[in-house]
Motif scaffolding. Sequence first.
Motif, mmCIF file in Angstrom:
data_model
loop_
_atom_site.group_PDB
_atom_site.id
_atom_site.type_symbol
_atom_site.label_atom_id
_atom_site.label_comp_id
_atom_site.label_asym_id
_atom_site.label_seq_id
_atom_site.Cartn_x
_atom_site.Cartn_y
_atom_site.Cartn_z
ATOM 1 N N GLU A 77 0.851 -1.287 -0.015
ATOM 2 C CA GLU A 77 0.099 -0.016 0.057
ATOM 3 C C GLU A 77 0.962 1.263 -0.027
ATOM 4 O O GLU A 77 0.513 2.077 -0.383
ATOM 5 N N ARG A 78 2.002 1.035 0.632
ATOM 6 C CA ARG A 78 2.777 2.537 0.736
ATOM 7 C C ARG A 78 3.723 2.740 -0.419
ATOM 8 O O ARG A 78 3.831 3.797 -1.049
ATOM 9 N N LEU A 79 4.027 1.476 -1.273
ATOM 10 C CA LEU A 79 4.496 1.639 -2.362
ATOM 11 C C LEU A 79 3.672 2.422 -3.457
ATOM 12 O O LEU A 79 4.276 3.059 -4.131
ATOM 13 N N TYR A 80 2.251 2.397 -3.266
ATOM 14 C CA TYR A 80 1.497 3.065 -4.014
ATOM 15 C C TYR A 80 1.669 4.621 -4.108
ATOM 16 O O TYR A 80 1.437 5.445 -4.758
ATOM 17 N N GLU A 81 2.148 5.082 -2.845
ATOM 18 C CA GLU A 81 2.132 6.411 -2.409
ATOM 19 C C GLU A 81 3.663 6.990 -2.521
ATOM 20 O O GLU A 81 3.431 8.275 -2.973
ATOM 21 N N THR A 82 4.554 6.357 -2.380
ATOM 22 C CA THR A 82 6.088 6.795 -2.778
ATOM 23 C C THR A 82 7.008 5.879 -3.080
ATOM 24 O O THR A 82 6.883 4.424 -2.942
#
Length: 183
Positions: free
Chosen positions: A142-147
Amino acid sequence: MDQPLVSIITPSYQQDQFIQETIESLLSQDYPNLEHIVIDGGLQTHNRNFAVIQNHLVERFRWVAEKDRRQAHAINKGLAMAKGEIIGWLNSDDTYLPHAVKKAVSVLDQNPQWGMVYGKANYTDDQNHVIGPYPVEPFQLERLYETCFICQPAAFIRKEAFDKVGEIDESFHFCKDCKFENA
């Protein structure tokens, strides 16, 4: 136990001032089973790159000097040539820290279910002086989608993972060196 072959792909285009340091950082690794593939889209036999590469020609060092369709195409050429079980790609203006390859292989050996590993990295200037740490984080999809928290030169990917997902998408021109633009 045999150590798996690690293929390092270096895309390059007019990087005369950096390529020697890149090659030397790979040659200084303490992991013995390496191949290095340089795909240089701007190499001419009269430029300094040619002399640098000739000085480092060893058994598992290969280079291709021909026009390509930008960085992703160069990486795909290298992937097609790679014989290793593990793939890294080290841009021609990047360097590995000591023991980087050995540590990555060790972690992959201990975790055969993993398709890739990544480690810490630093931003550097054009003299390879550390500017600061790259903001690496533990993996969370999920975090990889953000940064972008995976520094590409510090990532090592199993060849079988590349085989499953296919080549690098050559239509993306700004995602190869963590130069992202907001949509």
